[in-house]
Design a protein around this motif. Structure first.
Motif, PDB file in Angstrom:
ATOM      1  N   ALA A  16       0.750  -1.080  -0.306  1.00  9.86           N
ATOM      2  CA  ALA A  16       0.052   0.178   0.496  1.00  9.86           C
ATOM      3  C   ALA A  16       1.292   1.205   0.040  1.00  9.86           C
ATOM      4  CB  ALA A  16      -1.607  -0.301   1.147  1.00  9.86           C
ATOM      5  N   THR A  17       1.920   1.253   0.437  1.00  4.77           N
ATOM      6  CA  THR A  17       3.132   2.309   1.027  1.00  4.77           C
ATOM      7  C   THR A  17       3.546   2.704  -0.932  1.00  4.77           C
ATOM      8  OG1 THR A  17       2.992   2.417   3.266  1.00  4.77           O
ATOM      9  CG2 THR A  17       4.534   3.282   1.738  1.00  4.77           C
ATOM     10  N   PHE A  18       3.842   0.957  -1.386  1.00  7.63           N
ATOM     11  CA  PHE A  18       4.817   1.747  -2.751  1.00  7.63           C
ATOM     12  C   PHE A  18       3.374   2.287  -3.485  1.00  7.63           C
ATOM     13  CE2 PHE A  18       4.529   0.008  -6.945  1.00  7.63           C
ATOM     14  CZ  PHE A  18       5.888   0.436  -6.903  1.00  7.63           C
ATOM     15  N   TYR A  19       2.336   1.649  -4.072  1.00  8.96           N
ATOM     16  CA  TYR A  19       1.241   2.171  -5.209  1.00  8.96           C
ATOM     17  C   TYR A  19       1.002   3.969  -4.256  1.00  8.96           C
ATOM     18  CZ  TYR A  19       0.999  -1.390  -7.542  1.00  8.96           C
ATOM     19  OH  TYR A  19       1.174  -2.306  -8.794  1.00  8.96           O
ATOM     20  N   ALA A  20       0.667   4.164  -2.965  1.00  9.04           N
ATOM     21  CA  ALA A  20       0.829   5.721  -2.542  1.00  9.04           C
ATOM     22  C   ALA A  20       1.427   6.163  -2.457  1.00  9.04           C
ATOM     23  CB  ALA A  20       0.287   5.431  -1.200  1.00  9.04           C
ATOM     24  N   GLY A  21       2.687   6.129  -2.969  1.00  7.24           N
ATOM     25  CA  GLY A  21       3.571   7.298  -3.404  1.00  7.24           C
ATOM     26  C   GLY A  21       3.585   6.917  -4.749  1.00  7.24           C
ATOM     27  N   LEU A  22       3.632   6.008  -5.606  1.00  6.42           N
ATOM     28  CA  LEU A  22       3.663   5.891  -6.309  1.00  6.42           C
ATOM     29  C   LEU A  22       1.967   7.241  -7.047  1.00  6.42           C
ATOM     30  CD1 LEU A  22       4.745   4.656  -9.135  1.00  6.42           C
ATOM     31  CD2 LEU A  22       2.661   2.935  -9.426  1.00  6.42           C
ATOM     32  N   LEU A  23       1.081   6.869  -6.672  1.00  7.72           N
ATOM     33  CA  LEU A  23      -0.435   7.192  -7.304  1.00  7.72           C
ATOM     34  C   LEU A  23      -0.626   8.946  -6.725  1.00  7.72           C
ATOM     35  CD1 LEU A  23      -2.821   4.222  -7.604  1.00  7.72           C
ATOM     36  CD2 LEU A  23      -1.900   5.622  -8.970  1.00  7.72           C
ATOM     37  N   GLY A  24       0.225   9.407  -5.720  1.00 11.61           N
ATOM     38  CA  GLY A  24      -0.187  10.439  -4.798  1.00 11.61           C
ATOM     39  C   GLY A  24      -0.829  10.204  -3.623  1.00 11.61           C
ATOM     40  N   TRP A  25      -1.622   9.271  -3.787  1.00  9.71           N
ATOM     41  CA  TRP A  25      -2.246   8.845  -3.215  1.00  9.71           C
ATOM     42  C   TRP A  25      -2.445   8.510  -1.324  1.00  9.71           C
ATOM     43  CZ3 TRP A  25      -6.353   5.571  -6.341  1.00  9.71           C
ATOM     44  CH2 TRP A  25      -6.151   5.358  -7.425  1.00  9.71           C
ATOM     45  N   PRO A  26      -3.181   8.753  -0.202  1.00  7.80           N
ATOM     46  CA  PRO A  26      -2.978   8.410   0.712  1.00  7.80           C
ATOM     47  C   PRO A  26      -3.055   6.826   1.254  1.00  7.80           C
ATOM     48  CG  PRO A  26      -5.060  10.086   0.507  1.00  7.80           C
ATOM     49  CD  PRO A  26      -3.793   9.507  -0.261  1.00  7.80           C
ATOM     50  N   VAL A  27      -2.770   6.453   2.410  1.00  9.73           N
ATOM     51  CA  VAL A  27      -2.869   5.295   2.540  1.00  9.73           C
ATOM     52  C   VAL A  27      -4.162   5.325   3.563  1.00  9.73           C
ATOM     53  CG1 VAL A  27      -2.336   3.543   4.064  1.00  9.73           C
ATOM     54  CG2 VAL A  27      -0.950   3.940   2.777  1.00  9.73           C
ATOM     55  N   VAL A  28      -5.379   5.723   3.637  1.00  5.96           N
ATOM     56  CA  VAL A  28      -6.588   5.951   4.181  1.00  5.96           C
ATOM     57  C   VAL A  28      -7.235   4.731   5.032  1.00  5.96           C
ATOM     58  CG1 VAL A  28      -7.605   7.174   2.104  1.00  5.96           C
ATOM     59  CG2 VAL A  28      -7.966   4.484   2.487  1.00  5.96           C
ATOM     60  N   HIS A  29      -6.221   3.787   4.886  1.00  3.97           N
ATOM     61  CA  HIS A  29      -6.538   2.836   5.894  1.00  3.97           C
ATOM     62  C   HIS A  29      -6.200   1.697   6.154  1.00  3.97           C
ATOM     63  CE1 HIS A  29      -9.040   0.089   8.471  1.00  3.97           C
ATOM     64  NE2 HIS A  29      -9.354  -1.240   7.721  1.00  3.97           N
ATOM     65  N   THR A  30      -5.970   1.183   7.654  1.00  5.98           N
ATOM     66  CA  THR A  30      -5.142  -0.058   8.045  1.00  5.98           C
ATOM     67  C   THR A  30      -5.292  -0.918   9.068  1.00  5.98           C
ATOM     68  OG1 THR A  30      -3.299   0.544   9.123  1.00  5.98           O
ATOM     69  CG2 THR A  30      -2.911   0.944   6.787  1.00  5.98           C
ATOM     70  N   GLU A  31      -5.883  -1.925   8.591  1.00  7.73           N
ATOM     71  CA  GLU A  31      -5.828  -3.130  10.031  1.00  7.73           C
ATOM     72  C   GLU A  31      -5.036  -4.269  10.163  1.00  7.73           C
ATOM     73  OE1 GLU A  31      -9.985  -5.715   9.092  1.00  7.73           O
ATOM     74  OE2 GLU A  31     -10.069  -3.071   9.185  1.00  7.73           O
ATOM     75  N   PRO A  32      -4.771  -5.480  10.845  1.00  2.14           N
ATOM     76  CA  PRO A  32      -4.022  -6.556  10.706  1.00  2.14           C
ATOM     77  C   PRO A  32      -4.505  -7.708   8.873  1.00  2.14           C
ATOM     78  CG  PRO A  32      -4.662  -6.274  12.671  1.00  2.14           C
ATOM     79  CD  PRO A  32      -5.411  -5.030  12.562  1.00  2.14           C
ATOM     80  N   GLY A  33      -3.873  -7.423   8.391  1.00  2.00           N
ATOM     81  CA  GLY A  33      -3.875  -8.082   6.969  1.00  2.00           C
ATOM     82  C   GLY A  33      -4.194  -6.859   6.021  1.00  2.00           C
ATOM     83  N   THR A  34      -4.328  -6.398   6.092  1.00  2.00           N
ATOM     84  CA  THR A  34      -5.169  -5.256   5.182  1.00  2.00           C
ATOM     85  C   THR A  34      -4.821  -4.014   5.426  1.00  2.00           C
ATOM     86  OG1 THR A  34      -7.387  -6.925   4.841  1.00  2.00           O
ATOM     87  CG2 THR A  34      -7.653  -4.391   4.493  1.00  2.00           C
ATOM     88  N   ALA A  35      -4.679  -3.229   3.761  1.00  2.00           N
ATOM     89  CA  ALA A  35      -4.163  -1.656   3.998  1.00  2.00           C
ATOM     90  C   ALA A  35      -5.374  -1.803   2.743  1.00  2.00           C
ATOM     91  CB  ALA A  35      -2.820  -1.637   3.586  1.00  2.00           C
ATOM     92  N   VAL A  36      -5.160   0.060   2.579  1.00  2.00           N
ATOM     93  CA  VAL A  36      -6.316   0.328   1.825  1.00  2.00           C
ATOM     94  C   VAL A  36      -5.304   2.089   1.607  1.00  2.00           C
ATOM     95  CG1 VAL A  36      -8.662   1.682   1.155  1.00  2.00           C
ATOM     96  CG2 VAL A  36      -8.207  -0.541   2.617  1.00  2.00           C
ATOM     97  N   VAL A  37      -5.423   1.762   0.159  1.00  2.00           N
ATOM     98  CA  VAL A  37      -4.465   3.138  -0.313  1.00  2.00           C
ATOM     99  C   VAL A  37      -6.955   4.194  -1.158  1.00  2.00           C
ATOM    100  CG1 VAL A  37      -3.293   3.980  -2.376  1.00  2.00           C
ATOM    101  CG2 VAL A  37      -2.966   2.457  -1.105  1.00  2.00           C
ATOM    102  N   GLY A  38      -6.253   5.263  -1.499  1.00  2.00           N
ATOM    103  CA  GLY A  38      -8.271   5.598  -1.801  1.00  2.00           C
ATOM    104  C   GLY A  38      -7.221   7.209  -2.724  1.00  2.00           C
ATOM    105  N   ALA A  39      -8.044   7.228  -3.670  1.00  2.00           N
ATOM    106  CA  ALA A  39      -7.883   8.378  -4.484  1.00  2.00           C
ATOM    107  C   ALA A  39      -8.294   9.593  -3.428  1.00  2.00           C
ATOM    108  CB  ALA A  39      -8.438   8.306  -5.424  1.00  2.00           C
ATOM    109  N   PRO A  40      -7.503  10.671  -3.531  1.00  2.00           N
ATOM    110  CA  PRO A  40      -7.522  11.466  -3.029  1.00  2.00           C
ATOM    111  C   PRO A  40      -9.390  12.078  -3.200  1.00  2.00           C
ATOM    112  CG  PRO A  40      -6.175  12.334  -5.099  1.00  2.00           C
ATOM    113  CD  PRO A  40      -6.828  11.021  -5.603  1.00  2.00           C
ATOM    114  N   PRO A  41      -9.487  13.181  -2.147  1.00  2.00           N
ATOM    115  CA  PRO A  41     -10.833  12.947  -1.708  1.00  2.00           C
ATOM    116  C   PRO A  41     -11.788  13.841  -3.119  1.00  2.00           C
ATOM    117  CG  PRO A  41      -9.576  13.972  -0.050  1.00  2.00           C
ATOM    118  CD  PRO A  41      -8.408  14.149  -1.374  1.00  2.00           C
ATOM    119  N   GLY A  42     -12.919  13.000  -3.045  1.00  2.00           N
ATOM    120  CA  GLY A  42     -14.171  12.957  -3.750  1.00  2.00           C
ATOM    121  C   GLY A  42     -13.551  11.955  -5.148  1.00  2.00           C
ATOM    122  N   GLY A  43     -12.809  11.150  -5.278  1.00  2.00           N
ATOM    123  CA  GLY A  43     -12.358  10.645  -6.272  1.00  2.00           C
ATOM    124  C   GLY A  43     -12.823   8.678  -6.133  1.00  2.00           C
TER     125      GLY A  43
END
Length: 122
Positions: A16-43
């Motif tokens: 998730a950190t890799f793709y967040a850096g590649l896209l310039g999007w934030p990591v918006v959620h993490t929990e054990p075994g899962t991480a989520v990257v989301g488009a900037p607000p409104g995406g």
């Protein structure tokens, strides 16, 4: 409504950190075994990275008897060389086999192939 794609990974937060850096999007959620990257607000688009026991990286190009890529991401870029350099700096590796002049195939840190495609219309 389409929400996003879920990708198997041996280390979801790292990928998730890799793709967040590649896209310039934030990591918006993490929990054990899962991480989520989301488009900037409104995406409204998300990439979910989920823990996969026994994960095997796909091979590119596909090879008989090996894990085939099930899908890959294509990213449109304005400067192919710069985008490749940025991706490599984040932890990607460039694939040996390159099928097109205006596309670069790379592997993310978990071994998933992805493509950087030159925007020739921009």
């Amino acid at each position: 409504m389409w929400w996003g794609a879920a990708i198997e990974a041996p280390d979801p937060p790292a990928l998730a950190t890799f793709y967040a850096g590649l896209l310039g999007w934030p990591v918006v959620h993490t929990e054990p075994g899962t991480a989520v990257v989301g488009a900037p607000p409104g995406g409204g688009t998300f990439l979910v990275f989920q823990q996969a026991a026994g994960y095997r990286a796909p091979v590119w190009p596909p090879a008989e008897g090996r894990q085939r890529p099930m899908m890959h991401f294509d990213f449109q870029v304005g400067d192919l060389d710069e985008a490749v350099a940025d991706a490599v700096e984040l932890g990607a590796t460039v694939a040996e086999f390159q099928p097109k002049e205006n596309v670069r195939t790379l592997f993310d840190p978990a071994g998933h192939p992805f493509c950087l495609c030159l925007d020739t219309d921009g």
